[in-house]
Design an enzyme around this catalytic site. Structure first.
Site, mmCIF file in Angstrom:
data_model
loop_
_atom_site.group_PDB
_atom_site.id
_atom_site.type_symbol
_atom_site.label_atom_id
_atom_site.label_comp_id
_atom_site.label_asym_id
_atom_site.label_seq_id
_atom_site.Cartn_x
_atom_site.Cartn_y
_atom_site.Cartn_z
ATOM 1 N N HIS A 55 26.953 35.026 33.674
ATOM 2 C CA HIS A 55 28.300 35.590 34.057
ATOM 3 C C HIS A 55 28.957 35.245 35.270
ATOM 4 O O HIS A 55 28.610 35.706 36.582
ATOM 5 C CB HIS A 55 28.165 37.135 34.203
ATOM 6 N N HIS A 57 32.823 33.515 37.112
ATOM 7 C CA HIS A 57 34.242 32.873 36.908
ATOM 8 C C HIS A 57 34.371 31.990 37.902
ATOM 9 O O HIS A 57 34.429 32.159 39.171
ATOM 10 C CB HIS A 57 34.889 34.281 37.628
ATOM 11 N N ARG A 59 37.052 30.078 37.896
ATOM 12 C CA ARG A 59 38.308 29.972 38.260
ATOM 13 C C ARG A 59 38.975 28.552 37.817
ATOM 14 O O ARG A 59 39.220 28.175 36.574
ATOM 15 C CB ARG A 59 38.596 30.141 39.481
ATOM 16 N N ASN A 89 38.845 35.223 31.903
ATOM 17 C CA ASN A 89 39.987 35.924 32.594
ATOM 18 C C ASN A 89 40.711 34.884 33.480
ATOM 19 O O ASN A 89 40.851 35.272 34.728
ATOM 20 C CB ASN A 89 39.519 36.831 33.200
ATOM 21 N N HIS A 166 33.153 43.986 29.328
ATOM 22 C CA HIS A 166 33.529 44.812 30.726
ATOM 23 C C HIS A 166 33.604 46.264 30.234
ATOM 24 O O HIS A 166 34.850 46.355 29.951
ATOM 25 C CB HIS A 166 34.761 44.157 31.566
ATOM 26 N N HIS A 190 27.528 43.807 33.829
ATOM 27 C CA HIS A 190 27.599 44.508 34.910
ATOM 28 C C HIS A 190 27.173 46.099 34.852
ATOM 29 O O HIS A 190 28.282 46.680 35.388
ATOM 30 C CB HIS A 190 28.508 44.138 36.185
ATOM 31 N N ASP A 257 27.888 37.633 38.268
ATOM 32 C CA ASP A 257 29.352 37.904 38.308
ATOM 33 C C ASP A 257 30.222 37.099 39.546
ATOM 34 O O ASP A 257 30.914 37.868 40.079
ATOM 35 C CB ASP A 257 29.651 39.381 38.372
ATOM 36 N N HIS A 261 37.279 35.036 45.650
ATOM 37 C CA HIS A 261 38.656 35.177 45.995
ATOM 38 C C HIS A 261 38.861 34.733 47.546
ATOM 39 O O HIS A 261 37.737 34.850 48.169
ATOM 40 C CB HIS A 261 39.065 36.502 45.915
ATOM 41 N N GLY A 273 36.520 41.536 43.102
ATOM 42 C CA GLY A 273 35.274 40.361 43.014
ATOM 43 C C GLY A 273 34.730 39.766 44.256
ATOM 44 O O GLY A 273 35.468 39.948 45.249
HETATM 45 C C1 NCD Z 1 36.076 39.862 38.094
HETATM 46 C C2 NCD Z 1 36.866 38.625 38.583
HETATM 47 O O1 NCD Z 1 37.690 38.743 39.771
HETATM 48 O O2 NCD Z 1 37.284 37.769 37.889
HETATM 49 N N1 NCD Z 1 36.229 40.886 39.184
HETATM 50 C C3 NCD Z 1 34.968 41.673 39.473
HETATM 51 O O3 NCD Z 1 35.372 42.427 40.530
HETATM 52 N N2 NCD Z 1 34.090 41.806 38.886
HETATM 53 C C4 NCD Z 1 36.260 40.170 36.951
HETATM 54 C C5 NCD Z 1 35.247 41.173 36.402
HETATM 55 O O4 NCD Z 1 34.052 40.730 36.008
HETATM 56 O O5 NCD Z 1 35.502 42.312 35.928
HETATM 57 ZN ZN ZN Z 2 33.729 42.742 34.868
HETATM 58 ZN ZN ZN Z 3 33.003 39.062 35.884
HETATM 59 ZN ZN ZN Z 4 41.294 39.427 42.457
#
Ligand code: NCD
Ligand code: ZN
Ligand code: ZN
Ligand code: ZN
Length: 388
Positions: A55, A57, A59, A89, A166, A190, A257, A261, A273
């Site tokens: 898991h 991200h 980006r 996402n 999710h 999560h 996860d 940011h 996140g």
């Molecule tokens: C994740 C993201 O920023 O892509 N943010 C988070 O708070 N976990 C999205 C997600 O996993 O829900």
């Molecule tokens: Zn999530």
């Molecule tokens: Zn996530």
């Molecule tokens: Zn954000």
């Protein structure tokens, strides 16, 4: 090359072995292998299979100022992670085969191996059916980064076999009910509350799997904007239920996860996140030192179970013929997590200032030394292959 004198876990005990690697694969594991290959002396270190983070991200696309596949993967390698499964996402989201192909191109920058989830808005079933070699379809049942929350959830369960969700609270029950109705494989991302653990405990089957994150296991609920995330941090009772869930096999995996940011975005609030690939394994190794976990359990959660759940080919085990994705770990090394030393582009961690005992010192991906004591060698990873 040959890794000499590494301790590896065999039937629950650590034994000293050499690992011969040829053509990116583990050729032989034995004591005292005779070879002319380049030697990596692992005296005093433990070798474990590379961590598979189910898991992340990473980006890229229009959010490459937060992270891209190169920086995210360098952070992963520094954390002992050799394969990642990346979420859809993005901006723009991955809803078509064309979108996925664009992401596959971007991922060629990655120094670790990579696989992908496919996104859905509830109505892109034909595209999902055309998609090849994906981990699962990711269904957002809640609002979070990317605004992909799906209205027509049932339509996705009805038409897709493998689903990751999710879901929080009541939506965990809803996802499980739909998975039972349509006979899906379901990966619950999560999980964070006692109530959710109790639901899963009742409904657990060989098609229903649950993930916990390091932040829900190791952070206390607090009000700083940096710790704003979905699902939010929970109470001590919830944290305890998650740990019990690990002991009881209700939790199958630990996924970071990793959701980076920029510092300024976090400071201004409303941004969900936190990053996590660099700290996942150190936190778990530290927990081993604190006797909260065993090495065997960590390998199950982070290597063997992701392979079993997602059908990942040739990974997750230190075995002859498997891909040479290996982490050398110094279980006694003490180091503090420092924002300034991180490889993630966002350069911050909610674990900043935490002193942890147990760190990866070398990360080998497909037989290449990609992370070596603080330094990255830019050798590219490969796509993860799902064998189904
Ligand atoms: C994740 C993201 O920023 O892509 N943010 C988070 O708070 N976990 C999205 C997600 O996993 O829900
Ligand atoms: Zn999530
Ligand atoms: Zn996530
Ligand atoms: Zn954000």
């Amino acid at each position: 090359m040959i890794i000499t004198d590494a301790r590896i876990l065999e039937n629950g005990v650590l034994v000293k072995k050499d690992i011969l690697i040829i053509g990116g694969k583990i050729k032989k594991i034995a004591q005292g292998i005779d070879s002319d290959e380049k030697i990596i002396n692992a005296e005093g270190l433990i070798a474990i299979p590379g961590i598979i983070d189910s898991h992340v991200h990473f980006r890229d696309f229009e959010q490459k100022y937060k992270e891209d596949f190169f920086t995210g993967s360098c952070a992963a390698a520094a954390g002992g992670i050799t394969s990642v499964l990346d979420m859809p996402n993005n901006k723009p989201p991955v809803l078509s085969v064309d979108d996925l192909n664009k992401k596959r191109e971007l991922a060629k920058k990655s120094v670790v191996n990579y696989g992908f989830y496919f996104g859905t808005d509830g109505n892109n079933i034909p595209e999902i059916k055309k998609a090849k070699n994906i981990a699962a379809v990711k269904v957002y049942m809640e609002r979070t980064t990317g605004n992909l929350a799906v209205e027509n959830v049932e339509n996705v369960f009805k038409n897709c076999k493998r689903i990751a969700v999710h879901a929080e609270g009541k939506n965990v029950s809803k996802a499980i009910e739909l998975a039972k109705k349509y006979n899906n494989y379901l990966y619950l991302c999560h999980i964070s509350t006692k109530e959710e653990i109790e639901i899963i405990k009742r409904e657990k089957s060989n098609k229903i799997f649950a993930e916990a994150t390091p932040h829900h296991l190791f952070l206390k609920s607090n009000n700083t904007p940096f710790c704003l995330m979905k699902p939010e941090l929970k109470s001590a009772a919830d944290v305890k239920a998650l740990w019990d869930g690990i002991d009881l096999g209700i939790i199958d995996t630990i996924g970071s996860d990793h959701a980076p940011h920029a510092v300024e975005e976090k400071k201004s609030g409303g941004c969900y996140g936190i990053p996590g690939v660099e700290t996942l394994l150190p936190l778990l190794l530290n927990a081993i030192n604190e006797k909260r976990l065993t090495l065997k359990k960590v390998i199950q959660l982070c290597c063997e179970n992701p392979v079993r759940i997602f059908g990942i080919k040739n990974k997750g085990f230190l075995k002859e013929g498997y891909d040479a994705d290996i982490v050398l770990v110094d279980i006694n090394r003490i180091k503090e997590v420092k924002n300034s030393g991180l490889f993630t582009k966002c350069k911050w961690s909610p674990f900043d200032g935490m002193k942890l005992r147990g760190w990866p010192v070398m990360t080998i991906v497909n037989g290449n030394v990609v992370f070596d004591n603080g330094k990255i060698n830019d050798i590219k990873g490969k796509k993860v292959v799902f064998s189904r």
